[in-house]
Design an enzyme around this catalytic site. Sequence first.
Site, PDB file in Angstrom:
ATOM      1  N   GLY A 172     -15.573  -1.150  -2.666  1.00 52.05           N
ATOM      2  CA  GLY A 172     -14.384  -0.670  -3.179  1.00 52.05           C
ATOM      3  C   GLY A 172     -14.553   0.902  -3.258  1.00 52.05           C
ATOM      4  O   GLY A 172     -15.693   1.435  -3.181  1.00 52.05           O
TER       5      GLY A 172
ATOM      6  N   TYR B 248       0.815  -1.159  -0.009  1.00 54.02           N
ATOM      7  CA  TYR B 248       0.088  -0.085  -0.076  1.00 54.02           C
ATOM      8  C   TYR B 248       0.913   1.221  -0.099  1.00 54.02           C
ATOM      9  O   TYR B 248       1.098   1.655   1.116  1.00 54.02           O
ATOM     10  CB  TYR B 248      -0.989  -0.045   0.978  1.00 54.02           C
ATOM     11  CG  TYR B 248      -1.980  -1.263   1.084  1.00 54.02           C
ATOM     12  CD1 TYR B 248      -2.034  -1.918   0.090  1.00 54.02           C
ATOM     13  CD2 TYR B 248      -2.605  -1.282   2.314  1.00 54.02           C
ATOM     14  CE1 TYR B 248      -2.989  -2.963   0.279  1.00 54.02           C
ATOM     15  CE2 TYR B 248      -3.620  -2.502   2.311  1.00 54.02           C
ATOM     16  CZ  TYR B 248      -3.652  -3.279   1.239  1.00 54.02           C
ATOM     17  OH  TYR B 248      -4.496  -4.481   1.160  1.00 54.02           O
TER      18      TYR B 248
ATOM     19  N   HIS C 253      -0.221 -12.110   1.292  1.00 52.55           N
ATOM     20  CA  HIS C 253      -1.107 -11.280   0.395  1.00 52.55           C
ATOM     21  C   HIS C 253      -2.139 -11.819  -0.755  1.00 52.55           C
ATOM     22  O   HIS C 253      -3.147 -11.742  -0.846  1.00 52.55           O
ATOM     23  CB  HIS C 253      -0.497  -9.991  -0.031  1.00 52.55           C
ATOM     24  CG  HIS C 253      -1.412  -8.850  -0.111  1.00 52.55           C
ATOM     25  ND1 HIS C 253      -0.866  -7.565  -0.008  1.00 52.55           N
ATOM     26  CD2 HIS C 253      -2.670  -8.668  -0.571  1.00 52.55           C
ATOM     27  CE1 HIS C 253      -1.744  -6.653  -0.392  1.00 52.55           C
ATOM     28  NE2 HIS C 253      -2.925  -7.131  -0.446  1.00 52.55           N
TER      29      HIS C 253
ATOM     30  N   SER D 290      -4.525 -14.303   2.461  1.00 53.73           N
ATOM     31  CA  SER D 290      -5.521 -13.276   1.671  1.00 53.73           C
ATOM     32  C   SER D 290      -5.813 -13.942   0.343  1.00 53.73           C
ATOM     33  O   SER D 290      -4.835 -14.367  -0.218  1.00 53.73           O
ATOM     34  CB  SER D 290      -5.011 -11.940   1.713  1.00 53.73           C
ATOM     35  OG  SER D 290      -5.937 -11.044   1.203  1.00 53.73           O
ATOM     36  N   ASN D 291      -6.925 -13.638  -0.330  1.00 51.57           N
ATOM     37  CA  ASN D 291      -7.275 -13.888  -1.747  1.00 51.57           C
ATOM     38  C   ASN D 291      -6.993 -15.308  -1.837  1.00 51.57           C
ATOM     39  O   ASN D 291      -6.422 -15.830  -2.928  1.00 51.57           O
ATOM     40  CB  ASN D 291      -6.519 -12.994  -2.606  1.00 51.57           C
ATOM     41  CG  ASN D 291      -6.734 -11.570  -2.441  1.00 51.57           C
ATOM     42  OD1 ASN D 291      -7.755 -11.238  -2.834  1.00 51.57           O
ATOM     43  ND2 ASN D 291      -5.689 -10.867  -2.202  1.00 51.57           N
TER      44      ASN D 291
ATOM     45  N   GLN E 239      -8.625 -13.045   4.451  1.00 54.62           N
ATOM     46  CA  GLN E 239      -9.014 -11.844   4.065  1.00 54.62           C
ATOM     47  C   GLN E 239      -9.267 -11.992   2.440  1.00 54.62           C
ATOM     48  O   GLN E 239      -8.429 -12.048   1.690  1.00 54.62           O
ATOM     49  CB  GLN E 239      -7.704 -10.768   4.072  1.00 54.62           C
ATOM     50  CG  GLN E 239      -8.553  -9.395   3.941  1.00 54.62           C
ATOM     51  CD  GLN E 239      -7.292  -8.290   4.168  1.00 54.62           C
ATOM     52  OE1 GLN E 239      -7.222  -7.492   3.383  1.00 54.62           O
ATOM     53  NE2 GLN E 239      -6.413  -8.443   5.446  1.00 54.62           N
TER      54      GLN E 239
ATOM     55  N   GLY F 146     -12.235   0.656   3.920  1.00 61.63           N
ATOM     56  CA  GLY F 146     -11.345   1.809   3.792  1.00 61.63           C
ATOM     57  C   GLY F 146     -11.897   3.206   3.958  1.00 61.63           C
ATOM     58  O   GLY F 146     -13.165   3.201   3.948  1.00 61.63           O
ATOM     59  N   SER F 147     -11.317   4.164   4.180  1.00 61.25           N
ATOM     60  CA  SER F 147     -11.568   5.496   4.308  1.00 61.25           C
ATOM     61  C   SER F 147     -10.497   6.310   3.998  1.00 61.25           C
ATOM     62  O   SER F 147      -9.490   6.413   4.591  1.00 61.25           O
ATOM     63  CB  SER F 147     -12.287   5.752   5.741  1.00 61.25           C
ATOM     64  OG  SER F 147     -12.619   6.909   5.954  1.00 61.25           O
TER      65      SER F 147
END
Length: 282
Positions: free
Chosen positions: A209, A53, A125, A155-156, A177, A254-255
């Site tokens: 999203g 990220y 990830h 994740s995924n 996740q 998210g934000s």
Amino acid sequence: MRYRRIGDTKVSAIGLGAMPLSTPGRPDRDDAIAVIHAALDAGITLIDTADAYTSAADGPGHNERLIAEALRGRSETVLVATKGGHIYAENGPWGQNGDPAYLADAARASAAALEVDTIDLYQFHRPDPAVPYADSIGALSDLLDDGVIRMAGISNADIAQIETARGILGERLVSVQNQFSPAFRSSEGEFDHCAEHDIAFLPWSPLGGAAKAADAGTDHSAFATVAAELGVSPQRVVLAWELALQHVAVPIPGSRRPASIRDSAAAADLVLTADQLEALSV
């Protein structure tokens, strides 16, 4: 604030997905830290990040470094979950690297970026098609044994990959996740599988999203109807619905704005009726 468990740790039922604070379109540093502080003030005790990220200019770990800065001087007990094995690419698609040696180095770099001796929760990830999945999970096992990480997640992942990870990590696999939202329900099988085995399921993009979160009510009218009945936002209803689906759900919206994460946090205390849940599940 209601709570859930990730492994042996109690966390807020809603977490903060910190990705939008570091990827292109992000707020400036002070505003980004204000979002993290707003989450903490609202009772959120789980922050999800990853070394990927970032932006092309910043290199790996921007989001982790931002979180470390935001948490300095705060007394809250916060579980910071990070991830490795995905590599940011400015013009996409992002790359994968599941090589065990790479993951070992990436985890140690993440610990340094987060300014911790041991990472609370480290998640693989995204599967790397060039590396046997079991080899990548073996790297997590080694990191656990070496004390670099305290808990492990993936994740995924599909059900077969969850089972591979369980076979290697046993009860030390504490989280999965995957993407899940009203518009993206194809991971429902993995969601149910996690519930069966008491593994925390962290829906990413739980509101659809960044590009679609504002349309949660218009794209899915049932959520707008329930929101109007309750006098809350459709986004809060979406998160409350996800929490009601399984006891292992811990959505991580998210934000980019304090107001958004405060509204999301309030979903932890929103209890939907059986009739409302039936209407939303169609």
